[in-house]
Design an enzyme around this catalytic site. Structure first.
Site, PDB file in Angstrom:
ATOM      1  N   CYS A   1      -9.207  -1.061  -4.331  1.00 18.01           N
ATOM      2  CA  CYS A   1      -9.098  -0.979  -3.066  1.00 18.01           C
ATOM      3  C   CYS A   1     -10.187  -0.260  -2.483  1.00 18.01           C
ATOM      4  O   CYS A   1     -10.422  -0.626  -1.135  1.00 18.01           O
ATOM      5  CB  CYS A   1      -7.635  -0.035  -2.844  1.00 18.01           C
ATOM      6  SG  CYS A   1      -6.134  -0.934  -3.443  1.00 18.01           S
TER       7      CYS A   1
ATOM      8  N   HIS B   1      -1.377  -4.147  -4.019  1.00 18.35           N
ATOM      9  CA  HIS B   1      -1.569  -2.503  -3.846  1.00 18.35           C
ATOM     10  C   HIS B   1      -1.225  -2.416  -2.369  1.00 18.35           C
ATOM     11  O   HIS B   1      -1.810  -3.207  -1.434  1.00 18.35           O
ATOM     12  CB  HIS B   1      -3.136  -2.224  -4.124  1.00 18.35           C
ATOM     13  CG  HIS B   1      -3.361  -1.993  -5.670  1.00 18.35           C
ATOM     14  ND1 HIS B   1      -3.955  -0.845  -5.932  1.00 18.35           N
ATOM     15  CD2 HIS B   1      -3.045  -2.954  -6.677  1.00 18.35           C
ATOM     16  CE1 HIS B   1      -3.994  -1.003  -7.283  1.00 18.35           C
ATOM     17  NE2 HIS B   1      -3.423  -2.330  -7.850  1.00 18.35           N
TER      18      HIS B   1
ATOM     19  N   CYS C   1      -7.276   3.227  -4.902  1.00 14.88           N
ATOM     20  CA  CYS C   1      -7.728   3.004  -6.244  1.00 14.88           C
ATOM     21  C   CYS C   1      -9.488   2.786  -6.503  1.00 14.88           C
ATOM     22  O   CYS C   1      -9.745   2.117  -5.514  1.00 14.88           O
ATOM     23  CB  CYS C   1      -7.031   2.430  -7.007  1.00 14.88           C
ATOM     24  SG  CYS C   1      -7.328   0.423  -6.708  1.00 14.88           S
TER      25      CYS C   1
ATOM     26  N   GLU D   1      -2.351  -0.800   0.352  1.00 18.68           N
ATOM     27  CA  GLU D   1      -3.579  -0.988   1.410  1.00 18.68           C
ATOM     28  C   GLU D   1      -3.835  -2.464   1.659  1.00 18.68           C
ATOM     29  O   GLU D   1      -4.129  -2.867   2.578  1.00 18.68           O
ATOM     30  CB  GLU D   1      -4.888  -0.027   1.231  1.00 18.68           C
ATOM     31  CG  GLU D   1      -5.251   0.949   0.216  1.00 18.68           C
ATOM     32  CD  GLU D   1      -4.672   1.291  -0.945  1.00 18.68           C
ATOM     33  OE1 GLU D   1      -5.027   2.206  -1.447  1.00 18.68           O
ATOM     34  OE2 GLU D   1      -3.523   0.831  -1.296  1.00 18.68           O
TER      35      GLU D   1
END
Length: 380
Positions: free
Chosen positions: A197, A74, A132, A76
């Site tokens: 995240c 992901h 997320c 980040e």
């Protein structure tokens, strides 16, 4: 707001530059993230230090026991790994004999051992869409379907720890009370579980971005702000990022409950249509190339490991360990196993346990860990 918009523009422009005006095949993305470094809040001295894209996690069958795969691609999370790469480079400047090299480093050496960030240097994370997990789930923009049924779900799991779904998208509340996954279970086809995240960022707000290994050299380093492109509800974001663990209790010196500044952007890009690409890219200042990781395997397409994998970081840590001043009183020989190297930073480990207990005590679920075998590799 002007500052947030400038950060967003800088990140987008840098990505445009690196992808030949968005024409390269690797410009395709659902989520873009970047970290910008400033001196104070002076945007004129701002610099994009890392960039990343991606929305997927490794498939369980590719889990690697030599630290050669990146588990979570992901955007980040990749940005934070790229940031760790940047921190290693900044510490490596202190190995130089030349004074101008260590003066260029963002770190200053402390008399009592270890290194600290220079005064007034701040880091800002831009992410093109709400992280997320709980932060995205409870953005009002997403609760549009049958309100009566979904309101109940949202309330029940509000603030709850959530996990990503292997090779899929979206998150689910942590179900299990047993927080350990097993190696053979995953290889036999059990879903590999990765924390969302939102939860990982909440964790960085207590432990810092530097991770366990670097904690033996440097004090914890925190984000100053997060700027979110779309699906952003700042009131909700702040609740998720810091208010969930208000009763974590007293933290040891140099650790803190980091209070982030949060902002949206005035004119966010339209969200990218179509399916999410299966790759993740990363770029780090001082490195000309964009690296592309296959998010399913956690490695580059040619099969070689990413510069952001655990093994690479462990190798850099080991090289620094013998030569740099450390914050931790020396416990004899340098550990040869990755999992043991992470335990050198005892205070960091203690704060991590304190954090997990605070989540449990608040009734928000148990932090799910990867199988321990994953970290039991030697440096080859």
């Amino acid at each position: 707001q002007d500052f947030a918009d400038s950060v967003y523009q800088m990140v987008t422009q840098k990505f445009q530059e690196l992808t030949d005006n968005f024409t390269s095949m690797h410009a395709r993305h659902k989520t873009l993230a970047g970290i910008v470094m400033t001196k104070g809040l002076d945007i004129r001295q701002a610099q994009v230090i890392v960039l990343s894209s991606g929305t997927k996690c490794i498939n369980g069958e590719y889990i690697n026991d030599q630290g050669l795969a990146v588990n979570d691609c992901h955007a980040e999370i990749v940005a934070r790994r790229a940031f760790i790469h940047f921190l290693y480079s900044q510490l490596e400047l202190h190995l130089s004999k030349r004074r101008e090299d260590w003066e260029r480093s963002i770190f200053v050496r402390l008399k009592e051992g270890g290194y600290r960030l220079q005064e007034n240097i701040l880091f800002h994370l831009y992410v093109s869409t709400s992280p997320c997990g709980d932060a995205r789930l409870n953005s009002p923009y997403e609760i549009t379907t049958d309100l009566n049924s979904s309101k109940h779900i949202v309330r029940k799991y509000r603030g709850h720890l959530r996990t990503k779904i292997e090779s899929g998208e979206g998150t689910i509340p942590v179900r299990c009370h047993n927080a350990a996954q097993t190696w053979d279970g995953v290889l036999l086809g059990e879903q590999l579980i990765t924390m969302s995240c939102t939860d990982k960022i909440a964790r960085w707000n207590i432990l810092g971005l530097q991770g366990a290994l670097l904690s033996s050299f440097i004090e914890p380093m925190y984000l100053h702000s997060i700027i979110v492109g779309s699906l952003c509800h700042t009131g909700h974001l702040s609740r998720v990022m810091s208010h969930r663990i208000e009763d974590i209790g007293q933290l040891p010196a140099s650790f803190r409950r980091n209070q982030l500044l949060l902002s949206g952007v005035s004119h966010a890009d339209a969200r990218q249509p179509g399916k999410s690409p299966g790759f993740s890219v990363n770029w780090i200042v001082g490195n000309a190339d964009l690296e592309v990781i296959n998010a399913t395997t956690g490695k580059r397409n040619c099969g070689s490991p990413s510069r952001l994998c655990k093994h690479m970081f462990f190798a850099r840590w080991a090289k620094l360990h013998g030569k740099l001043s450390t914050r931790t009183p020396s416990h004899g020989d340098m550990p040869s196993v990755y999992s043991e190297a992470k335990l050198v930073a005892q205070t960091y480990q203690a704060v991590k346990q304190q954090l997990f207990k605070a989540f449990q005590k608040a009734g928000l679920g148990t932090w799910v860990k990867k199988p321990p075998e994953q970290d039991q590799f030697l440096l080859t």
